[in-house]
Scaffold this motif. Structure first.
Motif, mmCIF file in Angstrom:
data_model
loop_
_atom_site.group_PDB
_atom_site.id
_atom_site.type_symbol
_atom_site.label_atom_id
_atom_site.label_comp_id
_atom_site.label_asym_id
_atom_site.label_seq_id
_atom_site.Cartn_x
_atom_site.Cartn_y
_atom_site.Cartn_z
ATOM 1 N N ARG A 1 13.033 -11.061 3.307
ATOM 2 C CA ARG A 1 12.220 -9.869 4.010
ATOM 3 C C ARG A 1 11.665 -9.239 2.846
ATOM 4 N N ILE A 2 10.513 -8.331 3.034
ATOM 5 C CA ILE A 2 9.926 -7.644 2.265
ATOM 6 C C ILE A 2 10.695 -6.382 1.753
ATOM 7 N N ASP A 3 11.016 -6.463 0.232
ATOM 8 C CA ASP A 3 11.686 -5.410 -0.297
ATOM 9 C C ASP A 3 11.011 -3.975 -0.435
ATOM 10 N N MET A 4 11.317 -3.129 0.541
ATOM 11 C CA MET A 4 10.284 -2.020 0.875
ATOM 12 C C MET A 4 10.518 -1.028 -0.359
ATOM 13 N N ALA A 5 11.632 -0.877 -1.025
ATOM 14 C CA ALA A 5 12.098 -0.069 -2.128
ATOM 15 C C ALA A 5 10.863 -0.486 -3.202
ATOM 16 N N GLN A 6 10.986 -1.911 -3.735
ATOM 17 C CA GLN A 6 10.102 -2.080 -4.654
ATOM 18 C C GLN A 6 8.693 -2.195 -4.565
ATOM 19 N N THR A 7 8.507 -2.590 -3.158
ATOM 20 C CA THR A 7 7.137 -2.632 -2.592
ATOM 21 C C THR A 7 6.421 -1.287 -2.919
ATOM 22 N N GLU A 8 7.228 -0.148 -2.516
ATOM 23 C CA GLU A 8 6.601 1.136 -2.484
ATOM 24 C C GLU A 8 6.494 1.628 -3.870
ATOM 25 N N GLU A 9 7.446 1.212 -4.741
ATOM 26 C CA GLU A 9 7.252 1.424 -6.342
ATOM 27 C C GLU A 9 6.112 1.120 -6.881
ATOM 28 N N GLN A 10 5.963 -0.327 -6.401
ATOM 29 C CA GLN A 10 4.721 -0.849 -7.105
ATOM 30 C C GLN A 10 3.315 -0.313 -6.519
ATOM 31 N N ILE A 11 3.060 -0.152 -5.137
ATOM 32 C CA ILE A 11 1.940 0.338 -4.547
ATOM 33 C C ILE A 11 1.867 1.893 -5.325
ATOM 34 N N MET A 12 2.822 2.576 -5.369
ATOM 35 C CA MET A 12 2.571 3.901 -5.579
ATOM 36 C C MET A 12 2.305 3.987 -7.396
ATOM 37 N N MET A 13 2.943 2.959 -8.102
ATOM 38 C CA MET A 13 2.403 2.982 -9.395
ATOM 39 C C MET A 13 1.123 2.671 -9.550
ATOM 40 N N ALA A 14 0.500 1.537 -8.664
ATOM 41 C CA ALA A 14 -0.781 1.182 -8.583
ATOM 42 C C ALA A 14 -1.672 2.476 -8.218
ATOM 43 N N TYR A 15 -1.435 3.075 -7.365
ATOM 44 C CA TYR A 15 -2.024 4.362 -6.647
ATOM 45 C C TYR A 15 -2.171 5.351 -8.041
ATOM 46 N N HIS A 16 -1.085 5.565 -8.623
ATOM 47 C CA HIS A 16 -1.340 6.828 -9.634
ATOM 48 C C HIS A 16 -1.992 6.173 -10.749
ATOM 49 N N GLY A 17 -2.036 4.948 -10.995
ATOM 50 C CA GLY A 17 -2.791 4.126 -11.876
ATOM 51 C C GLY A 17 -4.374 4.176 -11.520
ATOM 52 N N GLY A 18 -4.727 4.554 -10.509
ATOM 53 C CA GLY A 18 -6.181 4.599 -10.203
ATOM 54 C C GLY A 18 -6.763 3.423 -9.299
ATOM 55 N N VAL A 19 -5.597 2.562 -8.946
ATOM 56 C CA VAL A 19 -6.016 1.217 -7.739
ATOM 57 C C VAL A 19 -6.234 1.978 -6.354
ATOM 58 N N ASN A 20 -7.443 1.803 -5.785
ATOM 59 C CA ASN A 20 -7.612 2.319 -4.929
ATOM 60 C C ASN A 20 -7.949 1.181 -3.503
ATOM 61 N N TYR A 21 -7.833 -0.064 -3.631
ATOM 62 C CA TYR A 21 -8.359 -1.004 -2.931
ATOM 63 C C TYR A 21 -7.166 -1.877 -2.871
ATOM 64 N N TYR A 22 -6.669 -2.022 -1.555
ATOM 65 C CA TYR A 22 -5.449 -2.701 -1.043
ATOM 66 C C TYR A 22 -5.864 -3.793 0.225
ATOM 67 N N ASP A 23 -5.633 -5.230 -0.274
ATOM 68 C CA ASP A 23 -5.991 -6.017 0.570
ATOM 69 C C ASP A 23 -4.977 -6.816 1.304
ATOM 70 N N THR A 24 -4.933 -6.781 2.731
ATOM 71 C CA THR A 24 -3.865 -7.472 3.392
ATOM 72 C C THR A 24 -4.655 -8.418 4.593
ATOM 73 N N ALA A 25 -3.601 -8.853 5.320
ATOM 74 C CA ALA A 25 -4.192 -9.658 6.646
ATOM 75 C C ALA A 25 -3.217 -9.850 7.733
ATOM 76 N N TYR A 26 -3.843 -10.095 8.833
ATOM 77 C CA TYR A 26 -2.931 -10.303 10.208
ATOM 78 C C TYR A 26 -1.941 -11.120 9.904
ATOM 79 N N ILE A 27 -2.125 -12.277 9.174
ATOM 80 C CA ILE A 27 -0.983 -13.346 9.163
ATOM 81 C C ILE A 27 -0.229 -13.499 8.014
ATOM 82 N N TYR A 28 -0.482 -12.366 6.906
ATOM 83 C CA TYR A 28 0.686 -12.134 6.152
ATOM 84 C C TYR A 28 1.958 -11.656 6.471
ATOM 85 N N PRO A 29 2.898 -12.334 6.688
ATOM 86 C CA PRO A 29 4.172 -11.945 7.229
ATOM 87 C C PRO A 29 4.550 -10.359 6.968
#
Length: 392
Positions: free
Chosen positions: A28-56
């Motif tokens: 399953r998606i590790d939410m703790a690690q995923t949140e850490e990485q997304i927020m690290m990217a956000y604070h580093g200036g990343v503002n574009y996040y790409d997902t899809a309906y079929i990505y589990p």
């Protein structure tokens, strides 16, 4: 972080977060690690996040993290309509509503037709009312911009670019796919039309990092300027002004940090002749085991029977340069996911293609060889299932 503008002047981070490969724990998606990485990217200036309906689990995970941290309005979400599951306008509403629920939002910034394969597929969607549906969603603000993602050859990509007033598009592009897939020609064609281009598979799913042959690694190691293979691949992309955003499927804090640093330090046009020459040597090393000397020029096209000759040879060569799985995936996507098959097995050996090939390739012979390697029992079963989806 550096930024490049979209069609309407919005500043998009040149590094985008590809949300297909979030870190996993016990399946399953590790939410703790995923949140850490997304927020690290956000604070580093990343503002574009790409997902899809079929990505589990991806849309739901992204929506939860953005809501929890109160940053939904500070970022751009890109997600995709699974048009291959659509049979009616009601289906469009159903899937889109589900995506909004997962993402915990009432609008999507960048909405793509996922893996749009050809103009016939787009015509089918038009017959179902997709243009009016999109116009209504844009008028209400539920969808801000409309685009499509694509795997296939440059001819069909350019035809799709002309088929609708797209706001953006997304293609597979990297230094190994410069003259295959949509390629540099497709990139420049879309850019010439004023359409921003989002890049996926910049590292070919990690193959340009983790599965480089030793000879290619040696070339990187011996070059006076020391950079990792990932940094070279990303810099090659950001060197081109036609590239708007490069998506990276980051799944470790170290990867996020390295990619952000690379994005922040790369300027357009900074790669010189020596660096380009070095990368050409790397490409030769990767292709040392290639079976066909096809450059992807496309002079052999169009085939009277619709065979995607450059796409077939690119997949055939990849089979020996990188392995079987990636090759079969490429071949399946470029020959099967469309209304009319573009498989090598369509060849009737008319020889028209060979008259125009500047490399003097025995195309008919090599298509037979590629067919034996690529049209496996698994491929044939998958093709039947894909044809059923396309038809119904």
């Amino acid at each position: 972080m550096k930024y490049r503008e979209d069609r309407y002047g919005n500043a998009l981070s040149t590094l985008g977060f590809g949300c297909m490969r979030f870190p996993q724990k016990l399946g399953r998606i590790d939410m703790a690690q995923t949140e850490e990485q997304i927020m690290m990217a956000y604070h580093g200036g990343v503002n574009y996040y790409d997902t899809a309906y079929i990505y589990p689990g991806s849309e739901a995970a992204l929506g939860e993290i953005l809501e929890k941290n109160g940053i939904r309005k500070q970022v751009y979400i890109a997600t995709k309509l699974p048009h291959y599951l659509i049979k009616s306008t009601e289906d469009m509403d159903k899937f889109f509503a589900e995506e909004l629920r997962r993402l915990r939002t009432d609008y999507v910034d960048y909405y793509l037709m996922h893996m749009l394969t050809d103009t016939d597929t787009w015509a089918r969607l038009k017959a179902l009312g997709i243009e009016q549906w999109l116009a209504e969603k844009k008028a209400s603000g539920a969808i801000r911009q409309v685009g499509f993602s694509y795997h296939g050859n440059s001819d069909m990509f350019c035809a799709l670019v002309d088929a609708y007033d797209w706001d953006f598009c997304q293609i597979q592009y990297n230094y190994m796919d410069e003259h295959s897939q949509a390629g540099r020609r497709g990139l420049h064609y879309a850019h010439g039309k004023g359409i921003p281009v989002i890049i996926m598979e910049p590292l070919r799913g990690g193959k340009l990092v983790n599965r480089l042959p030793e000879s290619a690694k040696k070339i990187f190691a011996q070059y006076p300027v020391k950079r990792t293979p990932a940094q070279w691949a990303l810099r090659w992309l950001w060197n081109q002004p036609e590239v708007t955003v490069v998506l990276s499927g980051m799944n470790s804090a170290e990867m996020v940090e390295e990619n952000m640093q690379t994005a922040s330090r790369t300027e357009v046009g900074e790669l010189g002749t020596e660096e380009e020459t070095m990368l050409q040597e790397v490409i030769k090393a990767i292709n040392a085991g290639m079976k066909v000397g096809c450059t992807g020029c496309g002079y052999c096209m169009p085939c009277p029977k619709g065979v995607d000759i450059p796409g077939t040879f690119a997949a055939y060569n990849r089979r020996y340069a990188e392995g079987k799985f990636g090759a079969l995936k490429d071949y399946f996507m470029c020959t099967t996911l469309r209304k009319n098959s573009a498989a090598a097995s369509n060849c009737i050996e008319c020889g028209k293609c060979e008259k125009h090939c500047p490399q003097k390739i025995e195309i008919r012979k090599q298509l037979k060889n590629a067919r034996k390697e690529l049209e496996t029992p698994v491929y044939r079963i998958a093709r039947k299932l894909a044809r059923w989806f396309v038809r119904f």
